[in-house]
Structures are given as structure tokens and as C-alpha cells.
Design a protein around this motif. Structure first.
Motif, mmCIF file in Angstrom:
data_model
loop_
_atom_site.group_PDB
_atom_site.id
_atom_site.type_symbol
_atom_site.label_atom_id
_atom_site.label_comp_id
_atom_site.label_asym_id
_atom_site.label_seq_id
_atom_site.Cartn_x
_atom_site.Cartn_y
_atom_site.Cartn_z
ATOM 1 N N GLY A 86 0.826 -1.198 0.000
ATOM 2 C CA GLY A 86 0.000 0.000 0.000
ATOM 3 C C GLY A 86 0.859 1.245 0.000
ATOM 4 O O GLY A 86 2.080 1.181 0.184
ATOM 5 N N ILE A 87 0.239 2.377 -0.207
ATOM 6 C CA ILE A 87 0.939 3.655 -0.220
ATOM 7 C C ILE A 87 0.204 4.613 0.706
ATOM 8 O O ILE A 87 -1.026 4.640 0.739
ATOM 9 N N ILE A 88 0.986 5.390 1.464
ATOM 10 C CA ILE A 88 0.407 6.351 2.399
ATOM 11 C C ILE A 88 0.068 7.643 1.664
ATOM 12 O O ILE A 88 0.875 8.161 0.887
ATOM 13 N N PHE A 292 5.787 3.584 1.911
ATOM 14 C CA PHE A 292 5.228 2.300 1.533
ATOM 15 C C PHE A 292 4.767 1.553 2.783
ATOM 16 O O PHE A 292 5.378 1.657 3.844
ATOM 17 N N ALA A 293 3.694 0.800 2.639
ATOM 18 C CA ALA A 293 3.135 0.043 3.760
ATOM 19 C C ALA A 293 2.766 -1.358 3.284
ATOM 20 O O ALA A 293 2.591 -1.608 2.093
ATOM 21 N N ARG A 294 2.678 -2.269 4.247
ATOM 22 C CA ARG A 294 2.200 -3.622 3.970
ATOM 23 C C ARG A 294 0.974 -3.864 4.832
ATOM 24 O O ARG A 294 1.014 -3.696 6.045
ATOM 25 N N VAL A 295 -0.101 -4.260 4.188
ATOM 26 C CA VAL A 295 -1.376 -4.455 4.882
ATOM 27 C C VAL A 295 -1.638 -5.953 5.011
ATOM 28 O O VAL A 295 -1.676 -6.675 4.015
ATOM 29 N N GLU A 296 -1.787 -6.395 6.262
ATOM 30 C CA GLU A 296 -2.084 -7.798 6.530
ATOM 31 C C GLU A 296 -3.599 -7.990 6.548
ATOM 32 O O GLU A 296 -4.313 -7.329 7.305
ATOM 33 N N ILE A 297 -4.058 -8.901 5.707
ATOM 34 C CA ILE A 297 -5.494 -9.183 5.614
ATOM 35 C C ILE A 297 -5.730 -10.636 5.999
ATOM 36 O O ILE A 297 -5.223 -11.555 5.344
#
Length: 385
Positions: A86-88, A292-297
Motif C-alpha cells: 500500500g501507499i500512504i 510504503f506500507a504492507r497491509v495484513e489481511i
């Protein structure tokens, strides 16, 4: 004569049968040889299998016990999760434009300055607008005085309705002109429409501005958005979720709690992904836009699942087996796999809590072979210590 003829016929038949037998003899010999070869093949294969079994049995008896590490199966949560990039983005990104034209006489802020709503960003030369305002106010005052006189005469029936309406229209017209002049005069001081941070200032003192020229860009980052693209196959799982773990590597892998804000109903035409917006609180402003981000689903979770390290599972005969310990011997067990989380895999069928599974040395043992347990762990993470 008849007797001699019969003898001749009998001799002829006999010769024919003898000829047939000799003609069929090669074929019969070939069939016999094939039968012998098949018999020898079956016998040799059986003997080889017996010798191999005997050799393996002797090897098991003479071979020392294999050292192994076992895992005590303890139920623990296991999840089917995906990690998406993801992007902030700032919560609000606003570009401020000039609403009047003129020369910049003062630049009040610089890049990176925190502002509150109403703070002055810059000032445009207001002298022309001040003069226009004075002129409009003077005209309004005259019109208002004329209207009051006409109104008094109208009440005394010394003035017509037409004169009264014209005077009222003049007042309203000059009032509008004065209000516009006041508005333009106020616009000479360019103010922040919201609280935030000045990301960029596009002007310098002495610069001439036209209407709609960019003046500054303000970001509101006390909360931020995380933009994530969701594949079509995961949309249904994401639709029912509200909370997400967001990891930002630039902040030493710190994990933040995100809330779902919006999931688009249509896919992006280029990447064929559905846009998901998450809200992150950012009161200390440590999260910056464009990080940059990492989203845990988490798509699915089994709270009390039995799991083993993936490397402990052996693929064999289009299935999967593991080795369990019973009476100091290794026994193969067919298993059915389920969820996969990292290097742990859920065992849906074939194992139960409390059993001991070989996790180190399992590829060096055979079914029924004696083993020596050198270590027993309850958590798969302890294996790596």
C-alpha cells in the motif's frame, strides 16, 4: 483292392498330421520359452523383493537409532492471511489558488510550516482594492441617503412608487458592489482554509499573481489514508473486515491499526484491482505521505488448529505423510493439509493434539524404525533456537 485303398488313405492322413505337428513345433517352442521367461522373471522379482526385505530388516536391526527432534502438538491459532502493498496518502491534500490578481508584497510562511485554519500565508498588494472599496462604500452611502429621503416622501405620499423602487434598487446595487469590493479586499490576504502542514509554497515576494495561480499546498496529516489494491479473488473476504494491521518498514517495521474507510465498487481499469482506503491515526505525524506500507489481511482463522512446520510434511504417492513417535519408533501417518501461514501448515485430518511429530530427522527414518528423541519442543519457533 478296397483294403489297399483304405491303407493308402490312412497313410496319407497320418503324413498330413505329422507334417502339421512339425510345422507347429517352432511356434510351440516359442510359447514354451516365453512361459519359461515369464516364470523366471516372476521368480527373480519375488526373490529380489524377499532379499531386499530381508536386507532392510537386517539393516533395521543392526542400524543405530536415528536422532530426531519432535514437536508436541499443541492447538494454536492459524490464519490464512495475505500481505498486500500500500501507499500512504495525506488525509487532505489541498492546493490553494489566488483569487485576485496583483503583486505579492509579503510571504508569511515557508515550506514545512504548521498552520492553523485562518493563518495568513501571503499578502497581495491591496491598495487598488482598498480604493475600489472606498469608492463603492461612498456610492453606497449616497444611494442609502437618497433612499431614506425618497422613503420619507413616499410615506407622506409626496413621492411615487416608481421613484421609491428606483431608489431601493440603487441601494441594493451599490450594496452588492461594495460587498464584492470588500470580498476582493479580504482576498488580498491569502489564508489557510484548514489546519495542516504547508508542503510547498509556490510564490515569492514581488511575484505577480493572476487569478487561479497556485500559491501553496497544504497537507492534513493528523490522520492519513492507506491506499491498497485488492485482487478480485479477495474482495469478498475484505468486504466483511473492518480492522487491519498495517506495517511500515520505514518506521522500523512498526505496526499500526487501520480502519476500513472505503472499498470501491469497481476495479481499476489498468491493474484490475479494487481500491481499499484505510484510516490511520497519526497525531504525532511520524507517518509521512508516500511511505510504503504492507497491509495484513486475515481471510480465515482457525482458533484451535493443529499445525506442523511445512518442512515436516513429506509428499509421497500423490499424498502427504508425517512421522509420529510411538513406542520409540517412527510411524508414517497420512495427513490432509489445510491453511498455510508462513512456514506452518494446518493438519485438518490425520493428527490430534498431544501426539509427537518428527520435525528434524524425519527424512532419515523408515516406517517402524527405532529412533532416539534428542529434543522435544512445544512451539515450532523453538526449533530454530
Amino acid at each position: 483292392m478296397e483294403y489297399k485303398k483304405d491303407n493308402i488313405q490312412a497313410e496319407s492322413v497320418k503324413k498330413k498330421w505329422i507334417k502339421r505337428i512339425w510345422g507347429a513345433l517352432p511356434a510351440l517352442s516359442l510359447v514354451f520359452l516365453l512361459l519359461v521367461v515369464v516364470f523366471l522373471y516372476v521368480w527373480i522379482k519375488a526373490e529380489s523383493k524377499a532379499l531386499k526385505a530381508e536386507k532392510l530388516a537386517n539393516l533395521k536391526q543392526n542400524r543405530p537409532a536415528v536422532n530426531v527432534v519432535v514437536l508436541d502438538l499443541v492447538p494454536m491459532p492459524i490464519q490464512d492471511r495475505i500481505s498486500l502493498p500500500g501507499i500512504i496518502e495525506p488525509w487532505v491534500k489541498l492546493e490553494i489558488l489566488a483569487e485576485v490578481h496583483g503583486k505579492v508584497i509579503k510571504k508569511a510562511l515557508e515550506d514545512g510550516t504548521a498552520v492553523k485554519k485562518g493563518d495568513i500565508i501571503a499578502t497581495v498588494d491591496f491598495r487598488d482594492y482598498e480604493n475600489s472599496l472606498k469608492s463603492a462604500k461612498a456610492s453606497y452611502d449616497v444611494a442609502l441617503a437618497d433612499f431614506k429621503r425618497v422613503e420619507k416622501l413616499y410615506k407622506e405620499q409626496l413621492s411615487t412608487r416608481s421613484e421609491f423602487d428606483n431608489a431601493l434598487a440603487q441601494v441594493e446595487n451599490y450594496k452588492a458592489v461594495m460587498d464584492n469590493a470588500t470580498l476582493n479586499h479580504n482576498r488580498c490576504k491569502i489564508r489557510a482554509p484548514l489546519s495542516g502542514v504547508v508542503n510547498r509554497i509556490f510564490i515569492e515576494e514581488g511575484q505577480y499573481l493572476n487569478i487561479a495561480d497556485p500559491v501553496a499546498e497544504i497537507l492534513q496529516t493528523n490522520r492519513v489514508k492507506v491506499k491498497v489494491g485488492i485482487p478480485e479473488s479477495d474482495v469478498d473476504a475484505v468486504r466483511s473486515l473492518t480492522d487491519f494491521d498495517v506495517t511500515i518498514d520505514a518506521l522500523d517495521g512498526k505496526i499500526f491499526k487501520g480502519k476500513k474507510h472505503f472499498l470501491s465498487s469497481t476495479a481499476d481499469s489498468t491493474a484490475r484491482l479494487y481500491n481499499l482506503d484505510l484510516i490511520l491515526e497519526n497525531k504525532n505525524n511520524q507517518i509521512l505521505p508516500d511511505m510504503f506500507a504492507r497491509v495484513e489481511i486475515v481471510k480465515k482463522e482457525v482458533p484451535e488448529g493443529v499445525s506442523v512446520p511445512l518442512y515436516a510434511v513429506i509428499s509421497r504417492d500423490k499424498g502427504h505423510i508425517v512421522y509420529v513417535i510411538n513406542d520409540d519408533r517412527a510411524h508414517s501417518r497420512k495427513v490432509e493439509l489445510g491453511l498455510l501461514e508462513g512456514w506452518r501448515v494446518e493438519i485438518k485430518h490425520g493428527l490430534k493434539a498431544g501426539e509427537k511429530v518428527i520435525v528434524v530427522g524425519h527424512r532419515s527414518v523408515n516406517d517402524g524404525e527405532k529412533v532416539n528423541v534428542v529434543r522435544s519442543v512445544k512451539d515450532p519457533k523453538e526449533i530454530l533456537k
